[in-house]
Design a protein around this motif. Sequence first.
Motif, PDB file in Angstrom:
ATOM      1  N   MET A  92       0.808  -1.223   0.000  1.00 51.02           N
ATOM      2  CA  MET A  92       0.000   0.000   0.000  1.00 51.02           C
ATOM      3  C   MET A  92       0.837   1.267   0.000  1.00 51.02           C
ATOM      4  SD  MET A  92      -3.297  -0.839  -0.019  1.00 51.02           S
ATOM      5  CE  MET A  92      -4.403   0.253   0.861  1.00 51.02           C
ATOM      6  N   VAL A  93       2.066   1.217   0.518  1.00 49.41           N
ATOM      7  CA  VAL A  93       2.873   2.438   0.627  1.00 49.41           C
ATOM      8  C   VAL A  93       3.868   2.578  -0.523  1.00 49.41           C
ATOM      9  CG1 VAL A  93       2.689   2.442   3.140  1.00 49.41           C
ATOM     10  CG2 VAL A  93       4.689   1.387   2.072  1.00 49.41           C
ATOM     11  N   THR A  94       3.910   1.600  -1.442  1.00 49.15           N
ATOM     12  CA  THR A  94       4.878   1.625  -2.539  1.00 49.15           C
ATOM     13  C   THR A  94       4.359   2.500  -3.682  1.00 49.15           C
ATOM     14  OG1 THR A  94       5.600  -0.619  -1.975  1.00 49.15           O
ATOM     15  CG2 THR A  94       6.199   0.213  -4.154  1.00 49.15           C
ATOM     16  N   PRO A  95       5.091   3.536  -4.095  1.00 53.91           N
ATOM     17  CA  PRO A  95       4.625   4.427  -5.177  1.00 53.91           C
ATOM     18  C   PRO A  95       4.553   3.690  -6.512  1.00 53.91           C
ATOM     19  CG  PRO A  95       6.451   5.412  -3.934  1.00 53.91           C
ATOM     20  CD  PRO A  95       6.386   3.975  -3.543  1.00 53.91           C
ATOM     21  N   SER A  96       3.557   4.027  -7.338  1.00 49.62           N
ATOM     22  CA  SER A  96       3.398   3.369  -8.636  1.00 49.62           C
ATOM     23  C   SER A  96       2.418   4.143  -9.500  1.00 49.62           C
ATOM     24  CB  SER A  96       2.882   1.941  -8.450  1.00 49.62           C
ATOM     25  OG  SER A  96       1.542   1.980  -7.983  1.00 49.62           O
ATOM     26  N   THR A  97       2.388   3.767 -10.785  1.00 46.84           N
ATOM     27  CA  THR A  97       1.324   4.245 -11.674  1.00 46.84           C
ATOM     28  C   THR A  97       0.530   3.067 -12.240  1.00 46.84           C
ATOM     29  OG1 THR A  97       2.858   4.243 -13.557  1.00 46.84           O
ATOM     30  CG2 THR A  97       2.595   6.321 -12.355  1.00 46.84           C
ATOM     31  N   LEU A  98       0.953   1.829 -11.891  1.00 48.53           N
ATOM     32  CA  LEU A  98       0.258   0.622 -12.327  1.00 48.53           C
ATOM     33  C   LEU A  98       0.225  -0.386 -11.182  1.00 48.53           C
ATOM     34  CD1 LEU A  98      -0.928  -1.435 -14.400  1.00 48.53           C
ATOM     35  CD2 LEU A  98       1.443  -1.973 -15.040  1.00 48.53           C
ATOM     36  N   LEU A  99      -0.976  -0.780 -10.764  1.00 50.29           N
ATOM     37  CA  LEU A  99      -1.131  -1.812  -9.740  1.00 50.29           C
ATOM     38  C   LEU A  99      -1.434  -3.147 -10.430  1.00 50.29           C
ATOM     39  CD1 LEU A  99      -3.423  -0.005  -7.119  1.00 50.29           C
ATOM     40  CD2 LEU A  99      -0.928  -0.131  -7.155  1.00 50.29           C
ATOM     41  N   VAL A 100      -0.644  -4.167 -10.108  1.00 51.89           N
ATOM     42  CA  VAL A 100      -0.853  -5.498 -10.649  1.00 51.89           C
ATOM     43  C   VAL A 100      -1.140  -6.419  -9.460  1.00 51.89           C
ATOM     44  CG1 VAL A 100       0.131  -7.367 -12.025  1.00 51.89           C
ATOM     45  CG2 VAL A 100       0.739  -4.990 -12.542  1.00 51.89           C
ATOM     46  N   LEU A 101      -2.378  -6.901  -9.357  1.00 54.75           N
ATOM     47  CA  LEU A 101      -2.847  -7.602  -8.162  1.00 54.75           C
ATOM     48  C   LEU A 101      -3.223  -9.045  -8.480  1.00 54.75           C
ATOM     49  CD1 LEU A 101      -5.344  -4.796  -7.129  1.00 54.75           C
ATOM     50  CD2 LEU A 101      -3.090  -5.104  -6.171  1.00 54.75           C
ATOM     51  N   ASP A 102      -2.575  -9.982  -7.818  1.00 59.73           N
ATOM     52  CA  ASP A 102      -2.899 -11.395  -7.994  1.00 59.73           C
ATOM     53  C   ASP A 102      -3.536 -11.932  -6.711  1.00 59.73           C
ATOM     54  OD1 ASP A 102      -3.134 -13.956  -8.875  1.00 59.73           O
ATOM     55  OD2 ASP A 102      -0.991 -14.309  -9.211  1.00 59.73           O
ATOM     56  N   GLU A 103      -4.857 -12.078  -6.731  1.00 58.50           N
ATOM     57  CA  GLU A 103      -5.639 -12.538  -5.578  1.00 58.50           C
ATOM     58  C   GLU A 103      -5.268 -11.755  -4.301  1.00 58.50           C
ATOM     59  OE1 GLU A 103      -8.127 -14.353  -5.835  1.00 58.50           O
ATOM     60  OE2 GLU A 103      -7.875 -15.616  -7.599  1.00 58.50           O
ATOM     61  N   PRO A 104      -5.423 -10.437  -4.310  1.00 60.45           N
ATOM     62  CA  PRO A 104      -4.978  -9.635  -3.163  1.00 60.45           C
ATOM     63  C   PRO A 104      -5.808  -9.825  -1.904  1.00 60.45           C
ATOM     64  CG  PRO A 104      -6.197  -8.266  -4.698  1.00 60.45           C
ATOM     65  CD  PRO A 104      -6.029  -9.601  -5.365  1.00 60.45           C
TER      66      PRO A 104
ATOM     67  N   GLY B   6      -4.164   5.879 -11.202  1.00 59.84           N
ATOM     68  CA  GLY B   6      -3.372   5.098 -12.138  1.00 59.84           C
ATOM     69  C   GLY B   6      -4.190   3.965 -12.742  1.00 59.84           C
ATOM     70  N   THR B   7      -3.487   2.932 -13.206  1.00 66.68           N
ATOM     71  CA  THR B   7      -4.109   1.791 -13.882  1.00 66.68           C
ATOM     72  C   THR B   7      -4.057   0.574 -12.964  1.00 66.68           C
ATOM     73  OG1 THR B   7      -3.268   2.718 -15.953  1.00 66.68           O
ATOM     74  CG2 THR B   7      -4.064   0.439 -16.020  1.00 66.68           C
ATOM     75  N   VAL B   8      -5.089  -0.258 -13.028  1.00 71.41           N
ATOM     76  CA  VAL B   8      -5.178  -1.434 -12.160  1.00 71.41           C
ATOM     77  C   VAL B   8      -5.460  -2.674 -13.012  1.00 71.41           C
ATOM     78  CG1 VAL B   8      -6.369  -2.517 -10.208  1.00 71.41           C
ATOM     79  CG2 VAL B   8      -6.070  -0.028 -10.261  1.00 71.41           C
ATOM     80  N   ILE B   9      -4.687  -3.746 -12.766  1.00 75.13           N
ATOM     81  CA  ILE B   9      -4.962  -5.055 -13.371  1.00 75.13           C
ATOM     82  C   ILE B   9      -5.074  -6.040 -12.217  1.00 75.13           C
ATOM     83  CG2 ILE B   9      -4.180  -6.819 -14.989  1.00 75.13           C
ATOM     84  CD1 ILE B   9      -2.321  -4.681 -16.220  1.00 75.13           C
ATOM     85  N   ALA B  10      -6.229  -6.676 -12.074  1.00 78.75           N
ATOM     86  CA  ALA B  10      -6.471  -7.524 -10.903  1.00 78.75           C
ATOM     87  C   ALA B  10      -6.991  -8.896 -11.307  1.00 78.75           C
ATOM     88  CB  ALA B  10      -7.468  -6.851  -9.963  1.00 78.75           C
ATOM     89  N   VAL B  11      -6.390  -9.921 -10.723  1.00 79.90           N
ATOM     90  CA  VAL B  11      -6.913 -11.288 -10.793  1.00 79.90           C
ATOM     91  C   VAL B  11      -7.537 -11.591  -9.442  1.00 79.90           C
ATOM     92  CG1 VAL B  11      -6.294 -13.735 -10.870  1.00 79.90           C
ATOM     93  CG2 VAL B  11      -5.286 -12.143 -12.513  1.00 79.90           C
ATOM     94  N   SER B  12      -8.800 -11.998  -9.435  1.00 79.94           N
ATOM     95  CA  SER B  12      -9.457 -12.297  -8.162  1.00 79.94           C
ATOM     96  C   SER B  12     -10.673 -13.180  -8.394  1.00 79.94           C
ATOM     97  CB  SER B  12      -9.884 -10.999  -7.463  1.00 79.94           C
ATOM     98  OG  SER B  12     -10.543 -11.280  -6.247  1.00 79.94           O
ATOM     99  N   HIS B  13     -10.905 -14.104  -7.441  1.00 77.11           N
ATOM    100  CA  HIS B  13     -12.141 -14.889  -7.429  1.00 77.11           C
ATOM    101  C   HIS B  13     -13.204 -14.222  -6.554  1.00 77.11           C
ATOM    102  CE1 HIS B  13      -9.407 -18.096  -8.878  1.00 77.11           C
ATOM    103  NE2 HIS B  13     -10.493 -18.521  -9.487  1.00 77.11           N
ATOM    104  N   ASP B  14     -12.851 -13.104  -5.935  1.00 80.75           N
ATOM    105  CA  ASP B  14     -13.753 -12.389  -5.042  1.00 80.75           C
ATOM    106  C   ASP B  14     -14.644 -11.467  -5.876  1.00 80.75           C
ATOM    107  OD1 ASP B  14     -14.984 -10.741  -3.187  1.00 80.75           O
ATOM    108  OD2 ASP B  14     -13.253 -10.661  -1.855  1.00 80.75           O
ATOM    109  N   ARG B  15     -15.837 -11.956  -6.214  1.00 80.61           N
ATOM    110  CA  ARG B  15     -16.727 -11.194  -7.108  1.00 80.61           C
ATOM    111  C   ARG B  15     -17.174  -9.875  -6.478  1.00 80.61           C
ATOM    112  NH1 ARG B  15     -14.327 -14.272 -10.308  1.00 80.61           N
ATOM    113  NH2 ARG B  15     -15.449 -15.848 -11.488  1.00 80.61           N
TER     114      ARG B  15
END
Length: 362
Positions: free
Chosen positions: A228-240, A261-270
């Motif tokens: 959460m504290v890491t600076p970025s312009t793209l979040l890549v989330l694998d089952e967060p 920014g931009t978000v790419i997320a993989v999740s089974h949590d609908r």
Amino acid sequence: MGISKTYEGNYSEYVAAKAAWIEAQRMAWEKQQKEINHTKDMINRLSAGASSGRASSAEKKLEKLQDENSVEKPFEHKPIKFRFPALERSGNTVVMIKNLAFEYDGNVLFKKANLMIERGEKLAVIGPNGCGKSTLLRLIMGYEEPTHGQVQLGEHNVIPNYFEQNQAEVLDLDKTVLETVEMAAENWRIDDIKGLLGRCNFKADMLNRKVAFLSGGEKARLAFCKFMVTPSTLLVLDEPTNHLDIPSKELLEEAIREYRGTVIAVSHDRYFLRQIVNRVVEVKDGMLWDYVGDYNYYLENNLEARKRELEREEELEAKAPKVKAKSKMSKAEKELRKKQKATSFQQSQAKTRVSKNAKRWN
């Protein structure tokens, strides 16, 4: 706060019901506080001279208000707003996938897959287990090389922040809880870091504990704080959300909604996906099927997915506990119930008399 309370219905209904209960309880508490203050004022005015008898009655009323009929002030979490660290925005093209082919142990996961992701999009990658969702994220991050084709990040200021499923396993075991987050944070005040750790259930006496001595769940929450504290312009989330508690999930959902920014997320949590995404990509038959809309839009435009969702809801409903018919009360239980009703009636009558007398005196 050491008290359990049961709500009927699913999670969404619970959230609404709890909010309504807190509001009603708060209004009842405020009303009683006004009555208590009014009674105290009346005691002060009547305590001297000939009105001392009325003051004595008012004191008894005050005792009942503060003891027997006391309304508890509802406990509410202090709202903590969190935002991902802001950076200068990226270029319009964030990820470009052209004719991607990838094989792993003889299994073809992708064949001529194409996708373009642009700045500000919040994209869900969905599909059955083993279809290649996590592999796609690793290809985007450059941790895997495509068999054919290309996967590229945009050229201008695309700075990814990757949350892996096994994020907790790569923490430095010799660092303390506070040091782990402090090293990842840039330009953060120490009090803000402690506030985030506290929001994720790290008490003050845990901040100097080494990571090696944390439980699996604590490591997962610490990895989440570091992310959460890491600076970025793209979040890549694998089952967060796999190992997060509900307050941490809500914190993440709100932060992503506010993220520019931009978000790419993989999740089974609908539920999680419904809160955050505005685009859905389904991995199917080695291809990337693009739905330019939120998760509900995806269901509306994919009959097979909608059918699976309905079957899943029916399965969950079948598993839900059924409300049992009330069993017959024993004779002792009936007697106890009768006494409780009588006591309750007497208390309400006494309260009414006090209220009438108070109005009469005023």
